[in-house]
Design a protein around this motif. Structure first.
Motif, PDB file in Angstrom:
ATOM      1  N   PHE A 209      73.177  95.208  35.183  1.00 55.80           N
ATOM      2  CA  PHE A 209      74.750  95.344  34.632  1.00 55.80           C
ATOM      3  C   PHE A 209      75.727  95.297  35.838  1.00 55.80           C
ATOM      4  CE2 PHE A 209      78.392  98.037  34.230  1.00 55.80           C
ATOM      5  CZ  PHE A 209      78.792  97.563  32.748  1.00 55.80           C
ATOM      6  N   GLU A 210      75.466  96.083  36.970  1.00 53.63           N
ATOM      7  CA  GLU A 210      76.238  96.185  38.073  1.00 53.63           C
ATOM      8  C   GLU A 210      76.421  94.566  38.755  1.00 53.63           C
ATOM      9  OE1 GLU A 210      75.468 100.968  38.673  1.00 53.63           O
ATOM     10  OE2 GLU A 210      75.155  99.534  40.209  1.00 53.63           O
ATOM     11  N   PHE A 211      75.492  94.344  38.944  1.00 57.04           N
ATOM     12  CA  PHE A 211      75.444  92.736  39.477  1.00 57.04           C
ATOM     13  C   PHE A 211      76.211  91.753  38.705  1.00 57.04           C
ATOM     14  CE2 PHE A 211      73.277  88.600  39.856  1.00 57.04           C
ATOM     15  CZ  PHE A 211      73.620  88.460  41.322  1.00 57.04           C
ATOM     16  N   GLU A 212      75.987  91.594  37.410  1.00 57.25           N
ATOM     17  CA  GLU A 212      76.656  90.651  36.453  1.00 57.25           C
ATOM     18  C   GLU A 212      78.232  91.082  36.375  1.00 57.25           C
ATOM     19  OE1 GLU A 212      74.826  89.606  33.026  1.00 57.25           O
ATOM     20  OE2 GLU A 212      72.768  89.723  33.907  1.00 57.25           O
ATOM     21  N   VAL A 213      78.587  92.293  36.486  1.00 56.67           N
ATOM     22  CA  VAL A 213      79.989  92.577  36.532  1.00 56.67           C
ATOM     23  C   VAL A 213      80.606  92.308  37.831  1.00 56.67           C
ATOM     24  CG1 VAL A 213      81.725  94.474  36.221  1.00 56.67           C
ATOM     25  CG2 VAL A 213      79.671  94.395  34.491  1.00 56.67           C
ATOM     26  N   GLU A 214      80.020  92.520  38.789  1.00 61.58           N
ATOM     27  CA  GLU A 214      80.349  92.110  40.065  1.00 61.58           C
ATOM     28  C   GLU A 214      80.627  90.669  40.255  1.00 61.58           C
ATOM     29  OE1 GLU A 214      78.048  95.624  42.479  1.00 61.58           O
ATOM     30  OE2 GLU A 214      77.827  93.596  43.188  1.00 61.58           O
ATOM     31  N   MET A 215      79.765  89.831  39.636  1.00 58.73           N
ATOM     32  CA  MET A 215      79.781  88.430  39.642  1.00 58.73           C
ATOM     33  C   MET A 215      80.909  88.017  38.714  1.00 58.73           C
ATOM     34  SD  MET A 215      77.548  87.333  41.713  1.00 58.73           S
ATOM     35  CE  MET A 215      77.936  88.732  42.673  1.00 58.73           C
ATOM     36  N   GLY A 216      81.523  88.523  38.011  1.00 62.04           N
ATOM     37  CA  GLY A 216      82.605  88.396  37.015  1.00 62.04           C
ATOM     38  C   GLY A 216      82.505  88.265  35.756  1.00 62.04           C
ATOM     39  N   TYR A 217      81.466  88.513  35.189  1.00 65.31           N
ATOM     40  CA  TYR A 217      81.185  88.660  33.831  1.00 65.31           C
ATOM     41  C   TYR A 217      81.499  89.830  32.951  1.00 65.31           C
ATOM     42  CZ  TYR A 217      78.008  84.811  35.354  1.00 65.31           C
ATOM     43  OH  TYR A 217      77.283  83.847  36.035  1.00 65.31           O
ATOM     44  N   PRO A 218      82.199  89.550  31.790  1.00 59.87           N
ATOM     45  CA  PRO A 218      82.644  90.461  31.148  1.00 59.87           C
ATOM     46  C   PRO A 218      81.763  91.722  30.984  1.00 59.87           C
ATOM     47  CG  PRO A 218      83.155  88.774  29.830  1.00 59.87           C
ATOM     48  CD  PRO A 218      82.132  88.169  30.906  1.00 59.87           C
ATOM     49  N   PRO A 219      81.987  93.016  31.239  1.00 58.55           N
ATOM     50  CA  PRO A 219      81.035  94.012  30.858  1.00 58.55           C
ATOM     51  C   PRO A 219      80.614  94.138  29.553  1.00 58.55           C
ATOM     52  CG  PRO A 219      83.177  95.030  31.905  1.00 58.55           C
ATOM     53  CD  PRO A 219      83.343  93.411  31.790  1.00 58.55           C
ATOM     54  N   GLU A 220      81.625  93.851  28.562  1.00 60.80           N
ATOM     55  CA  GLU A 220      81.046  93.988  27.197  1.00 60.80           C
ATOM     56  C   GLU A 220      79.824  92.893  26.845  1.00 60.80           C
ATOM     57  OE1 GLU A 220      84.118  93.338  28.037  1.00 60.80           O
ATOM     58  OE2 GLU A 220      85.383  95.203  27.708  1.00 60.80           O
ATOM     59  N   GLU A 225      74.108  91.258  26.041  1.00 57.08           N
ATOM     60  CA  GLU A 225      73.234  90.686  26.589  1.00 57.08           C
ATOM     61  C   GLU A 225      71.959  91.225  26.911  1.00 57.08           C
ATOM     62  OE1 GLU A 225      73.437  87.048  26.761  1.00 57.08           O
ATOM     63  OE2 GLU A 225      71.479  87.012  27.457  1.00 57.08           O
ATOM     64  N   LEU A 226      72.002  92.444  27.570  1.00 55.80           N
ATOM     65  CA  LEU A 226      71.090  93.283  28.012  1.00 55.80           C
ATOM     66  C   LEU A 226      70.346  94.021  27.024  1.00 55.80           C
ATOM     67  CD1 LEU A 226      72.487  94.593  31.707  1.00 55.80           C
ATOM     68  CD2 LEU A 226      70.521  92.715  31.118  1.00 55.80           C
ATOM     69  N   TYR A 227      71.164  94.880  26.468  1.00 56.60           N
ATOM     70  CA  TYR A 227      70.130  95.700  25.151  1.00 56.60           C
ATOM     71  C   TYR A 227      70.956  96.077  24.096  1.00 56.60           C
ATOM     72  CZ  TYR A 227      72.656  99.803  27.239  1.00 56.60           C
ATOM     73  OH  TYR A 227      73.630 100.639  27.764  1.00 56.60           O
ATOM     74  N   MET A 228      72.530  96.116  24.289  1.00 53.68           N
ATOM     75  CA  MET A 228      73.213  96.788  23.041  1.00 53.68           C
ATOM     76  C   MET A 228      73.158  96.047  21.685  1.00 53.68           C
ATOM     77  SD  MET A 228      76.223  98.891  24.543  1.00 53.68           S
ATOM     78  CE  MET A 228      77.166  99.549  23.067  1.00 53.68           C
ATOM     79  N   ILE A 315      77.509 103.402  31.930  1.00 56.36           N
ATOM     80  CA  ILE A 315      77.562 104.567  30.727  1.00 56.36           C
ATOM     81  C   ILE A 315      79.166 104.640  30.193  1.00 56.36           C
ATOM     82  CG2 ILE A 315      77.419 107.023  30.046  1.00 56.36           C
ATOM     83  CD1 ILE A 315      74.601 105.266  30.410  1.00 56.36           C
ATOM     84  N   GLN A 316      79.944 104.442  31.249  1.00 56.18           N
ATOM     85  CA  GLN A 316      81.310 104.373  30.438  1.00 56.18           C
ATOM     86  C   GLN A 316      81.759 102.967  29.858  1.00 56.18           C
ATOM     87  OE1 GLN A 316      83.386 105.286  34.404  1.00 56.18           O
ATOM     88  NE2 GLN A 316      82.588 107.386  34.308  1.00 56.18           N
ATOM     89  N   ALA A 317      81.318 101.978  30.201  1.00 57.01           N
ATOM     90  CA  ALA A 317      81.406 100.718  29.650  1.00 57.01           C
ATOM     91  C   ALA A 317      80.647 100.914  28.317  1.00 57.01           C
ATOM     92  CB  ALA A 317      80.903  99.784  30.492  1.00 57.01           C
ATOM     93  N   GLU A 318      79.645 101.321  28.189  1.00 55.82           N
ATOM     94  CA  GLU A 318      78.831 101.418  26.906  1.00 55.82           C
ATOM     95  C   GLU A 318      79.531 102.415  26.260  1.00 55.82           C
ATOM     96  OE1 GLU A 318      75.581 104.453  26.414  1.00 55.82           O
ATOM     97  OE2 GLU A 318      74.464 102.668  26.826  1.00 55.82           O
ATOM     98  N   ALA A 319      80.126 103.516  26.357  1.00 56.89           N
ATOM     99  CA  ALA A 319      80.831 104.347  25.629  1.00 56.89           C
ATOM    100  C   ALA A 319      82.183 103.567  25.030  1.00 56.89           C
ATOM    101  CB  ALA A 319      81.286 105.675  26.226  1.00 56.89           C
TER     102      ALA A 319
END
Ligand code: NDP
Length: 329
Positions: A209-220, A225-228, A315-319
Protein backbone atom coordinates in the motif's frame (compact mmCIF):
# COMPACT_ATOMS: atom_id res chain seq x y z
CA UNK A 1 2.44 -38.77 7.69
CA UNK A 2 -0.33 -37.75 10.06
CA UNK A 3 -3.15 -40.14 10.87
CA UNK A 4 -6.55 -38.86 9.73
CA UNK A 5 -9.72 -40.16 11.37
CA UNK A 6 -13.17 -40.34 9.78
CA UNK A 7 -16.71 -41.19 10.98
CA UNK A 8 -16.10 -44.93 10.66
CA UNK A 9 -13.11 -44.68 13.07
CA UNK A 10 -15.21 -43.20 15.87
CA UNK A 11 -17.90 -44.75 18.08
CA UNK A 12 -20.37 -42.45 19.83
CA UNK A 13 -21.49 -45.22 22.19
CA UNK A 14 -18.36 -44.75 24.36
CA UNK A 15 -19.72 -41.37 25.53
CA UNK A 16 -23.47 -41.82 25.19
CA UNK A 17 -24.04 -42.17 28.96
CA UNK A 18 -21.64 -39.39 29.94
CA UNK A 19 -22.59 -35.90 31.05
CA UNK A 20 -20.67 -33.30 29.05
CA UNK A 21 -20.24 -29.82 30.53
CA UNK A 22 -19.35 -27.16 28.01
CA UNK A 23 -17.68 -24.37 29.97
CA UNK A 24 -18.01 -21.12 28.01
CA UNK A 25 -20.86 -20.47 25.59
CA UNK A 26 -19.08 -18.22 23.06
CA UNK A 27 -17.78 -18.74 19.52
CA UNK A 28 -16.83 -22.39 19.91
CA UNK A 29 -18.87 -23.31 23.00
CA UNK A 30 -22.29 -22.60 21.52
CA UNK A 31 -21.66 -24.40 18.23
CA UNK A 32 -20.00 -27.44 19.79
CA UNK A 33 -22.72 -27.75 22.46
CA UNK A 34 -25.53 -27.59 19.87
CA UNK A 35 -23.77 -30.11 17.62
CA UNK A 36 -23.19 -32.59 20.46
CA UNK A 37 -26.81 -32.29 21.63
CA UNK A 38 -28.00 -32.92 18.06
CA UNK A 39 -25.70 -35.96 18.03
CA UNK A 40 -27.77 -37.35 20.92
CA UNK A 41 -25.44 -36.58 23.83
CA UNK A 42 -26.25 -35.16 27.25
CA UNK A 43 -24.84 -31.63 27.33
CA UNK A 44 -25.02 -29.00 30.09
CA UNK A 45 -23.44 -25.55 30.12
CA UNK A 46 -21.15 -23.93 32.69
CA UNK A 47 -21.10 -20.15 32.56
CA UNK A 48 -20.79 -16.95 34.50
CA UNK A 49 -24.04 -15.06 34.84
CA UNK A 50 -23.84 -12.93 31.71
CA UNK A 51 -25.12 -12.76 28.12
CA UNK A 52 -23.71 -16.20 27.33
CA UNK A 53 -25.77 -17.70 30.17
CA UNK A 54 -28.98 -16.15 28.76
CA UNK A 55 -28.16 -17.30 25.23
CA UNK A 56 -27.58 -20.88 26.40
CA UNK A 57 -30.93 -20.87 28.24
CA UNK A 58 -32.69 -19.49 25.17
CA UNK A 59 -31.16 -22.39 23.21
CA UNK A 60 -32.79 -24.78 25.70
CA UNK A 61 -29.77 -25.87 27.74
CA UNK A 62 -29.54 -26.39 31.50
CA UNK A 63 -27.03 -23.75 32.61
CA UNK A 64 -25.07 -23.82 35.88
CA UNK A 65 -22.32 -21.83 37.53
CA UNK A 66 -19.02 -23.31 36.31
CA UNK A 67 -18.19 -25.16 39.57
CA UNK A 68 -21.63 -26.83 39.64
CA UNK A 69 -21.44 -27.84 35.97
CA UNK A 70 -17.96 -29.31 36.57
CA UNK A 71 -19.22 -31.30 39.56
CA UNK A 72 -21.94 -33.00 37.48
CA UNK A 73 -19.79 -33.68 34.46
CA UNK A 74 -17.77 -36.66 33.28
CA UNK A 75 -16.34 -34.72 30.34
CA UNK A 76 -15.53 -31.01 30.60
CA UNK A 77 -15.00 -28.87 27.50
CA UNK A 78 -12.87 -25.82 28.31
CA UNK A 79 -14.15 -23.33 25.75
CA UNK A 80 -13.25 -20.07 27.42
CA UNK A 81 -10.47 -17.70 26.31
CA UNK A 82 -7.01 -19.22 26.87
CA UNK A 83 -5.85 -16.24 28.99
CA UNK A 84 -8.49 -16.82 31.69
CA UNK A 85 -8.66 -20.61 31.45
CA UNK A 86 -6.02 -21.36 34.10
CA UNK A 87 -7.59 -19.21 36.82
CA UNK A 88 -11.12 -20.49 36.06
CA UNK A 89 -9.79 -24.05 36.16
CA UNK A 90 -8.01 -23.52 39.50
CA UNK A 91 -10.97 -21.75 41.15
CA UNK A 92 -13.96 -23.65 39.84
CA UNK A 93 -13.01 -26.94 38.22
CA UNK A 94 -9.93 -28.59 39.75
CA UNK A 95 -11.60 -29.37 43.10
CA UNK A 96 -14.39 -31.47 41.61
CA UNK A 97 -12.31 -33.65 39.27
CA UNK A 98 -12.56 -37.38 39.88
CA UNK A 99 -10.91 -40.52 38.50
CA UNK A 100 -11.94 -41.10 34.89
CA UNK A 101 -13.01 -37.53 34.15
CA UNK A 102 -11.98 -35.99 30.85
CA UNK A 103 -10.75 -32.46 30.26
CA UNK A 104 -11.15 -31.52 26.61
CA UNK A 105 -9.42 -28.52 25.01
CA UNK A 106 -9.85 -26.72 21.69
CA UNK A 107 -6.34 -25.33 21.98
CA UNK A 108 -3.21 -27.05 23.27
CA UNK A 109 -1.65 -23.81 24.57
CA UNK A 110 -2.08 -23.96 28.36
CA UNK A 111 -1.12 -27.62 28.65
CA UNK A 112 1.68 -27.51 26.08
CA UNK A 113 3.41 -24.62 27.82
CA UNK A 114 2.83 -26.04 31.29
CA UNK A 115 0.65 -23.16 32.45
CA UNK A 116 -2.09 -25.42 33.84
CA UNK A 117 -1.36 -28.10 36.43
CA UNK A 118 -3.77 -31.02 36.07
CA UNK A 119 -4.03 -34.19 38.16
CA UNK A 120 -2.66 -37.40 36.64
CA UNK A 121 -5.94 -39.32 37.10
CA UNK A 122 -7.88 -37.46 34.37
CA UNK A 123 -7.74 -37.85 30.59
CA UNK A 124 -6.55 -34.84 28.61
CA UNK A 125 -7.96 -34.71 25.10
CA UNK A 126 -7.87 -32.07 22.39
CA UNK A 127 -10.43 -31.48 19.68
CA UNK A 128 -9.37 -28.29 17.93
CA UNK A 129 -11.63 -27.30 15.03
CA UNK A 130 -9.90 -25.64 12.09
CA UNK A 131 -13.01 -23.56 11.67
CA UNK A 132 -14.49 -20.46 13.30
CA UNK A 133 -17.36 -21.08 15.74
CA UNK A 134 -20.18 -20.13 13.35
CA UNK A 135 -18.71 -22.45 10.72
CA UNK A 136 -18.60 -25.33 13.23
CA UNK A 137 -22.38 -25.11 13.51
CA UNK A 138 -23.12 -24.35 9.83
CA UNK A 139 -20.97 -27.23 8.55
CA UNK A 140 -22.63 -29.64 11.02
CA UNK A 141 -26.14 -28.56 9.98
CA UNK A 142 -25.30 -28.73 6.27
CA UNK A 143 -23.79 -32.19 6.79
CA UNK A 144 -20.45 -31.36 5.15
CA UNK A 145 -18.41 -31.38 8.40
CA UNK A 146 -15.17 -29.50 9.02
CA UNK A 147 -11.56 -30.49 9.72
CA UNK A 148 -10.02 -30.49 13.17
CA UNK A 149 -6.89 -31.52 15.03
CA UNK A 150 -7.27 -34.31 17.57
CA UNK A 151 -4.84 -35.36 20.28
CA UNK A 152 -4.42 -37.09 23.61
CA UNK A 153 -1.93 -35.69 26.11
CA UNK A 154 -2.80 -37.93 29.06
CA UNK A 155 -4.55 -41.29 28.90
CA UNK A 156 -5.41 -42.11 32.52
CA UNK A 157 -8.47 -44.22 31.66
CA UNK A 158 -6.86 -46.16 28.81
CA UNK A 159 -9.83 -45.03 26.68
CA UNK A 160 -8.83 -41.45 25.95
CA UNK A 161 -8.35 -41.97 22.21
CA UNK A 162 -11.78 -43.62 21.83
CA UNK A 163 -13.31 -40.71 23.75
CA UNK A 164 -11.43 -38.04 21.76
CA UNK A 165 -12.55 -39.58 18.45
CA UNK A 166 -16.15 -39.91 19.67
CA UNK A 167 -16.08 -36.20 20.62
CA UNK A 168 -14.76 -35.36 17.14
CA UNK A 169 -17.63 -37.31 15.62
CA UNK A 170 -20.20 -35.68 17.93
CA UNK A 171 -19.22 -32.15 16.91
CA UNK A 172 -19.20 -33.10 13.22
CA UNK A 173 -15.49 -33.17 12.47
CA UNK A 174 -14.75 -36.80 11.55
CA UNK A 175 -17.24 -36.32 8.71
CA UNK A 176 -14.54 -34.23 7.00
CA UNK A 177 -11.43 -35.57 8.78
CA UNK A 178 -9.71 -35.19 12.16
CA UNK A 179 -5.93 -35.04 11.96
CA UNK A 180 -3.74 -36.38 14.78
CA UNK A 181 -1.54 -33.78 16.43
CA UNK A 182 0.06 -33.40 19.86
CA UNK A 183 -0.97 -30.52 22.12
CA UNK A 184 2.51 -29.07 21.68
CA UNK A 185 2.42 -29.28 17.87
CA UNK A 186 -1.01 -27.64 17.77
CA UNK A 187 0.06 -24.81 20.07
CA UNK A 188 3.34 -24.16 18.27
CA UNK A 189 1.76 -24.17 14.81
CA UNK A 190 -1.07 -21.93 15.95
CA UNK A 191 1.37 -19.43 17.45
CA UNK A 192 3.59 -19.56 14.36
CA UNK A 193 0.63 -18.72 12.13
CA UNK A 194 -0.11 -15.77 14.41
CA UNK A 195 3.48 -14.62 14.91
CA UNK A 196 5.11 -15.65 11.63
CA UNK A 197 2.66 -15.93 8.75
CA UNK A 198 0.30 -13.22 10.11
CA UNK A 199 2.86 -10.43 10.52
CA UNK A 200 4.44 -11.22 7.13
CA UNK A 201 1.05 -11.06 5.41
CA UNK A 202 0.15 -7.86 7.25
CA UNK A 203 3.52 -6.26 6.41
CA UNK A 204 3.16 -7.32 2.77
CA UNK A 205 -0.19 -5.57 2.46
CA UNK A 206 0.95 -2.48 4.38
CA UNK A 207 4.26 -2.13 2.52
CA UNK A 208 2.61 -2.65 -0.88
CA UNK A 209 0.00 0.00 0.00
CA UNK A 210 2.67 2.51 1.07
CA UNK A 211 4.85 1.75 -1.95
CA UNK A 212 2.04 2.13 -4.50
CA UNK A 213 0.80 5.36 -2.92
CA UNK A 214 4.38 6.72 -3.00
CA UNK A 215 4.44 5.78 -6.70
CA UNK A 216 1.43 8.06 -7.23
CA UNK A 217 -1.49 5.62 -7.37
CA UNK A 218 -4.71 6.75 -5.60
CA UNK A 219 -4.92 5.19 -2.10
CA UNK A 220 -8.58 4.27 -2.64
CA UNK A 221 -7.76 2.26 -5.74
CA UNK A 222 -4.77 0.58 -4.08
CA UNK A 223 -6.92 -0.55 -1.16
CA UNK A 224 -9.52 -2.04 -3.50
CA UNK A 225 -6.83 -3.72 -5.60
CA UNK A 226 -5.19 -5.25 -2.52
CA UNK A 227 -8.05 -6.50 -0.35
CA UNK A 228 -11.02 -4.19 0.13
CA UNK A 229 -12.92 -5.40 -2.93
CA UNK A 230 -13.10 -8.84 -1.31
CA UNK A 231 -11.35 -10.46 -4.30
CA UNK A 232 -8.48 -11.69 -2.11
CA UNK A 233 -10.82 -13.50 0.28
CA UNK A 234 -12.45 -15.14 -2.76
CA UNK A 235 -9.00 -16.26 -3.95
CA UNK A 236 -8.24 -17.80 -0.52
CA UNK A 237 -11.66 -19.50 -0.44
CA UNK A 238 -10.98 -21.02 -3.85
CA UNK A 239 -7.47 -22.08 -2.77
CA UNK A 240 -9.04 -24.00 0.11
CA UNK A 241 -11.69 -25.51 -2.13
CA UNK A 242 -9.87 -26.43 -5.36
CA UNK A 243 -6.16 -25.92 -4.51
CA UNK A 244 -3.56 -23.17 -4.38
CA UNK A 245 -2.31 -23.72 -7.94
CA UNK A 246 -5.66 -24.62 -9.50
CA UNK A 247 -7.24 -21.40 -8.24
CA UNK A 248 -4.65 -19.49 -10.29
CA UNK A 249 -6.21 -21.02 -13.44
CA UNK A 250 -9.30 -18.93 -12.67
CA UNK A 251 -7.23 -15.82 -13.46
CA UNK A 252 -6.18 -14.50 -16.88
CA UNK A 253 -3.15 -15.90 -18.73
CA UNK A 254 -1.41 -12.54 -18.26
CA UNK A 255 -1.96 -12.90 -14.51
CA UNK A 256 -0.73 -16.51 -14.46
CA UNK A 257 2.38 -15.78 -16.54
CA UNK A 258 3.25 -12.65 -14.51
CA UNK A 259 2.86 -14.55 -11.27
CA UNK A 260 5.00 -17.51 -12.33
CA UNK A 261 7.79 -15.49 -13.93
CA UNK A 262 8.22 -13.33 -10.81
CA UNK A 263 7.65 -15.97 -8.12
CA UNK A 264 11.26 -17.22 -8.10
CA UNK A 265 12.62 -13.71 -7.45
CA UNK A 266 10.95 -13.51 -4.01
CA UNK A 267 13.42 -13.53 -1.09
CA UNK A 268 12.36 -16.91 0.33
CA UNK A 269 15.45 -17.01 2.56
CA UNK A 270 14.32 -13.80 4.27
CA UNK A 271 10.83 -15.19 4.85
CA UNK A 272 12.14 -18.49 6.25
CA UNK A 273 14.64 -16.73 8.48
CA UNK A 274 11.82 -14.57 9.97
CA UNK A 275 9.71 -17.71 10.52
CA UNK A 276 12.71 -19.47 12.08
CA UNK A 277 13.27 -16.73 14.63
CA UNK A 278 9.57 -16.64 15.50
CA UNK A 279 9.51 -20.43 15.95
CA UNK A 280 12.66 -20.36 18.13
CA UNK A 281 10.96 -17.87 20.47
CA UNK A 282 7.83 -20.03 20.61
CA UNK A 283 9.63 -23.34 21.20
CA UNK A 284 12.01 -21.97 23.82
CA UNK A 285 9.06 -20.58 25.80
CA UNK A 286 10.37 -17.02 25.38
CA UNK A 287 7.10 -15.81 23.85
CA UNK A 288 4.95 -17.46 26.56
CA UNK A 289 7.10 -15.98 29.33
CA UNK A 290 6.91 -12.54 27.73
CA UNK A 291 3.11 -12.76 27.29
CA UNK A 292 2.57 -14.01 30.86
CA UNK A 293 4.65 -11.12 32.25
CA UNK A 294 2.82 -8.64 30.02
CA UNK A 295 -0.59 -9.79 31.30
CA UNK A 296 0.58 -9.77 34.92
CA UNK A 297 1.71 -6.19 34.34
CA UNK A 298 -1.67 -4.96 33.00
CA UNK A 299 -0.70 -5.33 29.29
CA UNK A 300 0.90 -1.86 28.76
CA UNK A 301 2.90 -2.91 25.68
CA UNK A 302 -0.14 -4.63 24.16
CA UNK A 303 -2.19 -1.45 24.63
CA UNK A 304 0.56 0.77 23.20
CA UNK A 305 1.05 -1.44 20.13
CA UNK A 306 -2.71 -1.59 19.50
CA UNK A 307 -2.88 2.22 19.59
CA UNK A 308 0.14 2.52 17.29
CA UNK A 309 -1.39 0.06 14.83
CA UNK A 310 -4.36 2.43 14.37
CA UNK A 311 -1.99 5.29 13.64
CA UNK A 312 -0.89 4.24 10.13
CA UNK A 313 -1.67 5.63 6.69
CA UNK A 314 -3.35 2.42 5.50
CA UNK A 315 -5.76 2.24 8.45
CA UNK A 316 -6.67 5.93 8.04
CA UNK A 317 -7.19 5.58 4.28
CA UNK A 318 -9.26 2.44 4.88
CA UNK A 319 -11.58 4.23 7.35
CA UNK A 320 -12.18 7.00 4.81
CA UNK A 321 -12.92 4.58 1.98
CA UNK A 322 -15.20 2.44 4.13
CA UNK A 323 -17.37 5.55 4.66
CA UNK A 324 -17.27 6.53 0.98
CA UNK A 325 -18.33 3.06 -0.14
CA UNK A 326 -21.02 2.79 2.55
CA UNK A 327 -19.39 -0.26 4.21
CA UNK A 328 -20.18 1.14 7.68
CA UNK A 329 -23.90 1.75 6.99
P1 NDP B 1 -14.84 -16.70 23.31
O1 NDP B 1 -14.01 -15.45 23.28
O2 NDP B 1 -15.97 -16.78 22.35
O3 NDP B 1 -15.33 -16.88 24.81
C1 NDP B 1 -15.94 -18.06 25.23
C2 NDP B 1 -16.79 -17.89 26.45
O4 NDP B 1 -15.98 -17.57 27.59
C3 NDP B 1 -17.88 -16.84 26.35
O5 NDP B 1 -19.07 -17.47 26.70
C4 NDP B 1 -17.47 -15.84 27.40
O6 NDP B 1 -18.61 -15.25 27.99
C5 NDP B 1 -16.75 -16.69 28.40
N1 NDP B 1 -15.89 -15.94 29.30
C6 NDP B 1 -15.12 -14.85 29.04
N2 NDP B 1 -14.48 -14.45 30.15
C7 NDP B 1 -14.86 -15.30 31.13
C8 NDP B 1 -14.54 -15.43 32.52
N3 NDP B 1 -13.67 -14.57 33.12
N4 NDP B 1 -15.09 -16.43 33.24
C9 NDP B 1 -15.93 -17.31 32.65
N5 NDP B 1 -16.29 -17.24 31.35
C10 NDP B 1 -15.74 -16.25 30.59
O7 NDP B 1 -13.85 -17.97 23.11
P2 NDP B 1 -13.66 -18.90 21.84
O8 NDP B 1 -14.86 -19.74 21.66
O9 NDP B 1 -13.18 -18.09 20.67
O10 NDP B 1 -12.42 -19.80 22.29
C11 NDP B 1 -12.59 -20.86 23.21
C12 NDP B 1 -11.45 -21.85 23.00
O11 NDP B 1 -11.50 -22.35 21.67
C13 NDP B 1 -10.05 -21.26 23.19
O12 NDP B 1 -9.23 -22.24 23.77
C14 NDP B 1 -9.60 -21.00 21.75
O13 NDP B 1 -8.20 -20.99 21.62
C15 NDP B 1 -10.23 -22.19 21.04
N6 NDP B 1 -10.45 -22.07 19.59
C16 NDP B 1 -11.15 -21.00 19.12
C17 NDP B 1 -11.42 -20.91 17.76
C18 NDP B 1 -12.25 -19.78 17.21
O14 NDP B 1 -12.56 -19.82 16.02
N7 NDP B 1 -12.65 -18.79 17.98
C19 NDP B 1 -10.94 -21.93 16.80
C20 NDP B 1 -10.30 -23.07 17.43
C21 NDP B 1 -10.05 -23.10 18.78
P3 NDP B 1 -19.06 -13.71 27.67
O15 NDP B 1 -18.47 -13.33 26.34
O16 NDP B 1 -20.53 -13.74 27.67
O17 NDP B 1 -18.48 -12.95 28.79
Amino acid sequence: MARIFYDEDADLSVIKDKTIAVVGYGNQGRSQALNMRDSGLKVIIGSVNDDSWKKAEEDGFQVYPIDQAAEQADIIFLLIPDEIMVSVFEQDIAKSLKQGDVLNFASGYNIAFDLMKVPDFVDLTMVAPRMIGAGVRDCYVSGEGFPSFVGVEQDASGKAWDIALALCKAIGSTKRGSIELTFRQEAEMDLLTEQGFGPILHALIKDTFEFEVEMGYPPEAVLLELYMSGELSYVFAQAAKIGLLKQSFLHSHTSQYGHLIKAHEVDHGGIKSFLGTALDDIKSGKFTEQWQAEQANGSPVFKELTEKAHDSSIIQAEAKLRKQLGYDD
